[in-house]
Design an enzyme around this catalytic site. Structure first.
Site, PDB file in Angstrom:
ATOM      1  N   GLU A 124       0.824  -1.211   0.000  1.00 41.60           N
ATOM      2  CA  GLU A 124       0.000   0.000   0.000  1.00 41.60           C
ATOM      3  C   GLU A 124       0.868   1.275   0.000  1.00 41.60           C
ATOM      4  OE1 GLU A 124      -2.413   0.105   3.482  1.00 41.60           O
ATOM      5  OE2 GLU A 124      -3.637   1.806   2.812  1.00 41.60           O
TER       6      GLU A 124
ATOM      7  N   LYS B  23      -9.282   2.510  -2.235  1.00 40.89           N
ATOM      8  CA  LYS B  23      -9.560   1.952  -0.912  1.00 40.89           C
ATOM      9  C   LYS B  23     -10.908   2.463  -0.410  1.00 40.89           C
ATOM     10  CE  LYS B  23      -7.127   1.224   3.503  1.00 40.89           C
ATOM     11  NZ  LYS B  23      -5.845   1.492   4.189  1.00 40.89           N
TER      12      LYS B  23
ATOM     13  N   CYS C 237      -5.643  -3.158   1.868  1.00 37.73           N
ATOM     14  CA  CYS C 237      -5.542  -3.309   3.328  1.00 37.73           C
ATOM     15  C   CYS C 237      -6.899  -3.480   4.014  1.00 37.73           C
ATOM     16  CB  CYS C 237      -4.756  -2.118   3.897  1.00 37.73           C
ATOM     17  SG  CYS C 237      -4.003  -2.483   5.507  1.00 37.73           S
TER      18      CYS C 237
END
Lengths: 612, 612
Positions: free
Chosen positions: B41, B112, B148
């Site tokens: 990330e 994200k 994530c």
């Protein structure tokens, strides 16, 4: 309907004191014949409660306070702020809520929708945004109740996708009430009233806006609650930097002028003005535009494009001409406000920490002189002890200027030369230093000796040490950790050096308090012979300009150089700012007066390698 | 399809170094015949970039890095993490993005969706959550690409309302790839693999999970990237606390077993286990339940009710029996991991700050002994200089124990008595102290004299001062600001005293490094005759239990007392923790090893009055 705004100064987590204060104001408002009394955001616990919100025990105490207040809300309506539990299976477990209490019952609740999560604000860390909006009936009227940031989105604030008042207006409310904890800074103080007014103009409803007042560690809330009528006229403006309570009897138009509400109305507050245009980087941005083939990627949005609006928080700086930064930073209106904020910041820090007496090192320089004058005004001259700590490199006028200042202010002071300790340190370190040339280490030894002596006296007699560093030196790391960077509270850490001078002139506005010689002499740390700040730093009128553009305006090197400032100087300054993050990380709380202060509102990696 | 996971250690904002590292791995993966190489990330800028993200210049440099990397992505696909501009009129101006580069083009982007905004994470401060989800085609396969936290919501995580994989699964992806920057802590290290496995079990797809490694100031990323096949079998696990690169050739089942995916599948990871039930406060909560009339309020949801789940971040502590906290805190598995994390934390702090040499005060106590041993392992014994600083109150064994330790470790050390400086300070302060009895002020003078000497040597020769304070004393404020609290990096500030002992035993596992006498003697600050920590603090086995429940588990006094701990002691400890926030606020970065470290992940008001 008579509505009271109670603008109060709370103490975070001090439920007993806050509840007592709220109940006192309820009784006062009742005596004044008010139908409803309005308190500020999160009034029961104080704002910002930060991670205390993660303790179930803390939330239970908030609820217990609301219960106690509810008992007082008999024939008078009460709007208080408190966290509220969110019991749905999905979403965070708290709301930031405004509760309407009346007839000893909870009559309604509004949940904050726009949760500020920038600068000093962390609301999305704790709260679920409100996702249902309903007016609250009260005595035959319908209240559109919102919380602080909720009214800062009029439909065009890119930080949010929902505009709560747009959701509520369809239920034909009669009036708007907003409870806030909106902090002060000199850089956009006028925005708040303008935002309230724009809401009134958009929705054609009166607005009662109740703000908090008081300083919470570093954040200063300046009050200035207002009432606007449905025509956008300012009906009442409460005091700034002080508690206040006012009752307003405003006829509510029935029915309100809904037909006048313009669909799609958009306020002009965010548009750039002429001369305010920012230099946009010309660096090539990757990908999509250049490679036509990539257009076939199924989900690809237009990636690059114009940089996003500069001021992420949608506040508008009052600075209109980037060629006049220093004039702007030091103009009298700003300096007057900063002065008030610093006085309140000092006073509240001490009273809420349970201390009354301050100590500080008085060097004969401008920073300690201004800090001392402010502290005397905030705490009373008898409660501020100045310590003059001459070193072997101090000039004689340093001591005499500092003495003259304290004689004028009338505060107690001592002269404690540091030579003996400094020489003991040099002697002790001799086996390790082995005759190495005098350098930064020896300068820091002197500064830390002062820190040790000041903290020793503070510990012995129960003083809080006031730090005297200014924002220009904190920015560039021109200070000694545990030395002149020591202290429990920084008074000037958000005030650039040029502003410190302006503050000194302001303090002298009715007669000389700070000796002219302190204002006139060249700044020096006096840690080696004939030292001047300008040996290590650019002149402050240039330095402060670069710093303001970088820190407050988040401009990069390219934009700052484009203002006509020397490239090497700009890069050197930005490098100093970024490589000294480790020092500021260990610095005490700074009373925040600008739109971007060091501390909780500025979060920069220490091991970062950006521009450094 | 051969997919490489490149688990790398980035330097925040060091675009040159990060890009070079990424390009090296691309070439390595290509040589190994990989079709695709995956990075972690925000790999181009390092994680967490914090407020650097507010600089348009910084974003432009991220884009420039992606451009450079794109040129390398010719016959191999590359997935890198970078901020991406969000150009829609509403919503924040950045996404946290994963970009698929191939044939020198951007083939797809994923944004994200679940933005962690708790503890050390501030992602909602910067990023707009993703709101469109599309699989990305690559070499005939469809990739479900997430970032994530996106996989930490399997539909039952109350922090989020959207489950990105639920959005993607309808587009029949062939495999899942997740790029992460998921930090280490000993309290729930097993969660990560379990979450990956549960995703695999839910969606019946293989998952390639690439994590970051390395320490960023205080946050330690421990690597441990994994590949699971569609049956939930662990195929590959990369190294922990080290860089690693692995290529996995996993046959992708075509078509995947979509029919096996259970609708409404819910993983059991968040359910409480027996014995883990928390004591819930019985305090009356306000309003709605008691007052039937309030049910008529039009918008009122059920306000009170059961307190929300305790562990807000939905991580599950490995502690199952609250009666065995000390055993849990000091168990070998935890201590082994903490040891690795601290070594990496020290090493990366120094290398990324551009320093190689450490200095520390070696007192003959357990904290400095463990810090010294860890520093020697991390930096090499020749790079760690121990300074023994005996005061008039130091016992003779303090010096001899510290000397023995450094002789065993082989690191350079000096003995510098502080008496001369201390006595010069007392003499200098005599006119102010005027014969007042010896007290805390005099203790602090000694501690700050040590701080001054250590910093003097550090400044003179270019050392970073390592702080040796442990979490128990930081919690309770048992330390001197600018004295033993000085330092550039805290090694043990997230390690409770009982864990420090366990670390010492662990360091001695293959032979005595830390002298037995240091482990055996009663802890003492040695700042007055016969002083013991237990004069001021509860015994550490009780203290640490209270602290863990309060700090890591956010329990209130009621819940902690319910564990059978003396009420007065609990209240005294919590009061100490809360009234000493002002000290910790000026403390250096602490290498984070627990689920709740002091520092960026714990934000408590200083002027607060809660439990104090």
């Amino acid at each position: 309907m008579k509505i009271a705004l109670a603008q109060q100064n709370y103490h975070i987590g001090n439920f007993e004191a806050n509840t007592r204060k709220i109940i006192d104001a309820i009784r006062q408002a009742k005596q004044a014949g008010a139908d409803l009394v309005v308190f500020s955001e999160l009034s029961v616990c104080g704002y910002p409660p930060r991670d205390f919100l993660e303790f179930e025990d803390f939330i239970a105490q908030c609820y217990a306070s609301v219960d106690r207040i509810r008992e007082e809300a008999d024939t008078i309506g009460v709007i208080v702020g408190s966290p509220a539990r969110h019991t749905a299976p999905l979403g965070k477990d708290l709301f930031n809520a405004a509760w309407l209490l009346y007839e000893k019952e909870i009559k309604g609740v509004a949940y904050k929708t726009c949760l500020p999560t920038y600068d000093v604000f962390d609301e999305y860390r704790y709260f679920e945004p409100g996702y249902e909006w309903n007016v609250i009936p009260f005595k035959g009227k319908k209240i559109a109740l919102t919380i602080c940031e909720d009214i800062w989105n009029l439909g065009d604030n890119p930080l949010y996708r929902v505009c709560p008042m747009d959701q509520l207006i369809g239920q034909t409310p009669d009036l708007m009430i907003n409870i806030s904890a909106s902090p002060f800074d000199y850089d956009h103080d006028a925005d708040r009233k303008e935002v309230v007014r724009q809401n009134v103009l958009k929705y054609k409803l009166p607005m009662y806006y109740c703000n908090a007042v008081g300083s919470q560690t570093e954040i200063v809330f300046d009050g200035g609650s207002v009432v606007y009528d449905a025509k956008g006229r300012l009906i009442k403006e409460l005091k700034y930097f002080e508690e206040d309570l006012e009752v307003v009897d405003l006829p509510v138009p029935v029915p309100p002028l809904y037909e006048e509400i313009l669909p799609g109305f958009s306020i002009p507050i965010h548009t750039k003005e002429a001369g305010e245009e920012l230099v946009t980087p010309t660096a090539k941005t990757p990908g999509m535009v250049e490679t036509a083939a990539s257009a076939s990627a199924p989900e690809a949005p237009a990636l690059p494009g114009e940089p996003a609006a500069f001021d992420r928080e949608m506040r508008v700086s009052k600075l209109k001409d980037p060629g006049k930064i220093i004039e702007y930073l030091t103009n009298t209106e700003n300096i007057h406000q900063i002065h008030q904020a610093l006085i309140l910041g000092i006073r509240d820090y001490f009273s809420k920490m349970g201390f009354s007496k301050a100590i500080l090192g008085s060097s004969g320089g401008i920073d300690s002189a201004v800090t001392l004058a402010l502290a005397c005004e905030a705490l009373g001259k008898d409660n501020v002890r100045a310590i003059l700590l001459p070193s072997p490199y101090s000039t004689s006028h340093s001591v005499s200027d500092a003495e003259q200042l304290s004689r004028t202010l009338g505060n107690p002071y001592d002269i404690i030369p540091i030579r003996e300790v400094y020489e003991a340190l040099l002697h002790t370190l001799e086996p390790v230093f082995k005759g190495a040339a005098f350098g930064l280490a020896e300068e820091n030894l002197q500064s830390r000796t002062r820190g040790n002596i000041l903290m020793g006296i503070a510990n012995k007699f129960g003083y809080i040490l006031l730090n005297t560093s200014n924002k220009s030196e904190l920015s560039t790391g021109y200070g000694t950790l545990y030395g002149d960077m020591a202290g429990g509270l920084s008074v000037l850490g958000d005030v650039y050096k040029m502003q410190v001078y302006a503050l000194a002139r302001y303090i002298n506005r009715d007669g000389e308090i700070i000796p002219a010689n302190i204002l006139d002499k060249a700044p020096s740390a006096e840690l080696r012979p004939d030292q001047k700040d300008s040996d290590s730093l650019p002149e402050y009128d240039v330095l402060d300009k670069v710093l303001y553009q970088y820190i407050e305006r988040r401009q990069g090197p390219r934009e700052i150089i484009a203002l006509g400032i020397d490239e090497a100087l700009v890069k050197r300054v930005l490098r100093l700012v970024n490589t000294n993050e480790y020092k500021r990380n260990q610095f005490c709380p700074i009373i925040r007066v600008s739109s971007k202060a060091f501390g909780v509102g500025r979060r920069v990696p220490i091991v970062g390698k950006y521009l450094s």
